[in-house]
Design an enzyme around this catalytic site. Structure first.
Site, PDB file in Angstrom:
ATOM      1  N   ASN A  62      20.593  19.960  67.903  1.00 24.97           N
ATOM      2  CA  ASN A  62      21.498  20.919  68.532  1.00 24.97           C
ATOM      3  C   ASN A  62      22.161  20.357  69.789  1.00 24.97           C
ATOM      4  OD1 ASN A  62      21.468  23.734  67.178  1.00 24.97           O
ATOM      5  ND2 ASN A  62      19.385  22.965  66.997  1.00 24.97           N
ATOM      6  N   THR A  94      26.202  22.469  56.575  1.00 24.01           N
ATOM      7  CA  THR A  94      26.550  22.024  57.930  1.00 24.01           C
ATOM      8  C   THR A  94      25.473  21.032  58.379  1.00 24.01           C
ATOM      9  OG1 THR A  94      25.541  24.072  58.758  1.00 24.01           O
ATOM     10  CG2 THR A  94      27.934  23.997  58.652  1.00 24.01           C
ATOM     11  N   THR A  97      21.985  32.387  60.535  1.00 21.29           N
ATOM     12  CA  THR A  97      23.242  31.640  60.486  1.00 21.29           C
ATOM     13  C   THR A  97      23.323  31.005  59.135  1.00 21.29           C
ATOM     14  OG1 THR A  97      24.730  30.114  61.487  1.00 21.29           O
ATOM     15  CG2 THR A  97      22.537  29.411  61.437  1.00 21.29           C
ATOM     16  N   LYS A 104      23.230  28.182  52.486  1.00 18.75           N
ATOM     17  CA  LYS A 104      23.243  27.134  53.495  1.00 18.75           C
ATOM     18  C   LYS A 104      22.729  27.706  54.801  1.00 18.75           C
ATOM     19  CE  LYS A 104      25.637  26.578  56.575  1.00 18.75           C
ATOM     20  NZ  LYS A 104      25.675  27.034  58.034  1.00 18.75           N
ATOM     21  N   GLU A 111      16.214  23.112  61.098  1.00 15.92           N
ATOM     22  CA  GLU A 111      16.499  21.916  61.906  1.00 15.92           C
ATOM     23  C   GLU A 111      15.222  21.380  62.548  1.00 15.92           C
ATOM     24  OE1 GLU A 111      21.119  23.015  63.021  1.00 15.92           O
ATOM     25  OE2 GLU A 111      19.518  23.575  64.402  1.00 15.92           O
ATOM     26  N   SER A 168      28.919  16.272  68.220  1.00 21.39           N
ATOM     27  CA  SER A 168      29.240  14.839  68.314  1.00 21.39           C
ATOM     28  C   SER A 168      29.772  14.325  66.987  1.00 21.39           C
ATOM     29  CB  SER A 168      28.000  14.046  68.722  1.00 21.39           C
ATOM     30  OG  SER A 168      27.521  14.511  69.956  1.00 21.39           O
TER      31      SER A 168
END
Length: 412
Positions: free
Chosen positions: A407, A160, A197, A186, A283, A412
């Site tokens: 995030n 993702t 997650t 992932k 991230e 988008s």
């Protein structure tokens, strides 16, 4: 950019006898990207898993649990897994369950098995209907390129916000018999144990009975995927699956045997590598932090303190800035919820630097030593509680400007 995480090399990812993998570009959310994965298992394979404890667990998680529970009542063995990215099929109610079951039925028809023999997995945006028609339309393409050596493409197909695929292999010799294992994972954000997650799939060619495999996957997860955190958010779709194809020479049927102990150690080792890959690719991450809490009265309290440190935005932003504002770590230890903690006995190290001694600043601590360690890309925080003999280790990352940007723009 991931922290000290080289790209996996496709040629180094070992095929596992008894499993084939195929992918497709189904356009689940975006065009021209791998977003659908099918894993086909041979007869005799056993499968076990651990899942998110989020009460809003996604429809595919609910279906997986149901199909795995069916094995305990004499159901047929699992023959396939199907994974899509781009849409989590979470927060979708009865329609989401119907779509997850429809996915299983469609793949089962193509593979000639029962729908109950298929396990579905989804990851991506929550609260949006699953475009099941696109997934079903992409299945023939995924089946057409089923191959044992498709692990790299498989790792790409489940990404993702990951910046790169995550995959690794092991070959171990147990009682003179070779066991081959390969796994993919992932995850990059919304990471917190129970689980994170994340999706993780680890296959090996050993033959392991269903009850033992269930015991093994829980043991491995408890020391790997349940020991990582990025932002303290627990997702709705987290799943870690362990597959024993039974196509190899090793058979394990006794939990007290040396073979079982060696196999669970190897599975745990590979699981830890896959879990740490997620943290390294967190991230916006620029640093990997290992947090070890020692001399606790229980593993539970050690983990409670480790997570308090690892979840603290103040600690994480200080590490991002390479600012040795290390009192923030002591504050996190203090509010972790160990009510009878004697802070006058706490000792804290940053790598080789002794920062806090007996609850206060170490008289020999120098700011420049803390600064030196903080500039590293990999840092170990070690806490001694002087309460007992238990310990626990977790892995986390820093918190940067990019985390907020990623995030804020996720949909988008």
């Amino acid at each position: 950019m991931a922290v000290n995480l080289p790209l996996p090399v496709a040629a180094n990812l070992k095929p596992v006898p008894g499993i084939e993998l195929g992918y497709a570009e189904a356009g689940v959310r975006k065009a021209n990207r791998k977003d659908l994965l099918v894993m086909k298992l041979g007869e005799g394979a056993s499968v076990a898993g651990v899942f998110t404890q989020n009460r809003f667990c996604a429809a595919p998680v609910q279906v997986c649990k149901t199909h795995l529970q069916g094995l305990q009542s004499g159901g047929k063995g699992i023959r396939a897994l199907v994974i899509n990215t781009g849409n989590a099929n979470a927060g979708t109610g009865d329609a989401g369950l119907a779509n997850a079951n429809a996915t299983c039925s469609a793949l089962a028809e193509l593979l000639g098995c029962d729908a109950s023999q298929v396990l579905p997995f989804s990851t991506g945006v929550i609260l949006e209907p699953l475009p099941v028609e696109r997934i079903v339309a992409g299945m023939p393409q995924a089946i057409a390129n089923l191959k044992p050596d498709n692990w790299y493409n498989a790792a790409e197909s489940i990404m993702t916000t990951d910046t790169q695929p995550k995959a690794a292999s092991r070959t171990v010799l147990i009682n003179g018999k070779t066991v081959t294992m390969t796994g993919i994972s992932k995850g990059a954000g919304m990471i917190k144990p129970n689980m994170a997650t994340m999706l993780g799939f680890l296959a090996m060619d050993a033959k392991v009975s269903q009850p033992l495999l269930e015991r093994m996957v829980k043991a491995a997860a408890d020391k790997s995927f349940n020991c990582i955190t990025i932002d303290g958010d627990t997702s709705t779709n987290d799943s870690f699956m362990l597959i024993a194809t039974g196509a190899g020479a090793l058979e394990v049927s006794d939990a007290d045997s040396a073979e079982y102990a060696q196999l669970v150690a190897a599975v745990t080792d590979l699981s830890q590598e896959l879990a740490q890959m997620i943290v390294r690719d967190g991230e916006g991450a620029t640093k990997l932090m290992t947090i070890t809490v020692e001399e606790g009265a229980s593993i539970e309290e050690c983990r409670k303190i480790a997570y308090a440190i690892g979840h603290s935005p103040l600690v994480k932003t200080a590490f991002y800035a390479s600012d040795p504002n290390l009192g923030r770590i002591l504050a996190a230890i203090g509010y972790a919820g160990v009510d009878d903690l004697d802070v006058a006995r706490i000792n804290l190290w940053l790598d080789d630097v002794w920062v806090a001694k007996n609850g206060g600043r170490n008289p020999d601590y120098k700011e420049e030593d803390g600064q030196r360690v903080m500039k590293q890309s990999e840092i170990t925080i070690r806490v001694k509680l002087a309460r007992g003999s238990e310990s626990a280790t977790i892995w986390t990352c820093d918190l940067s400007h990019d985390y907020v940007s990623i995030n804020a723009d996720y949909r988008s």
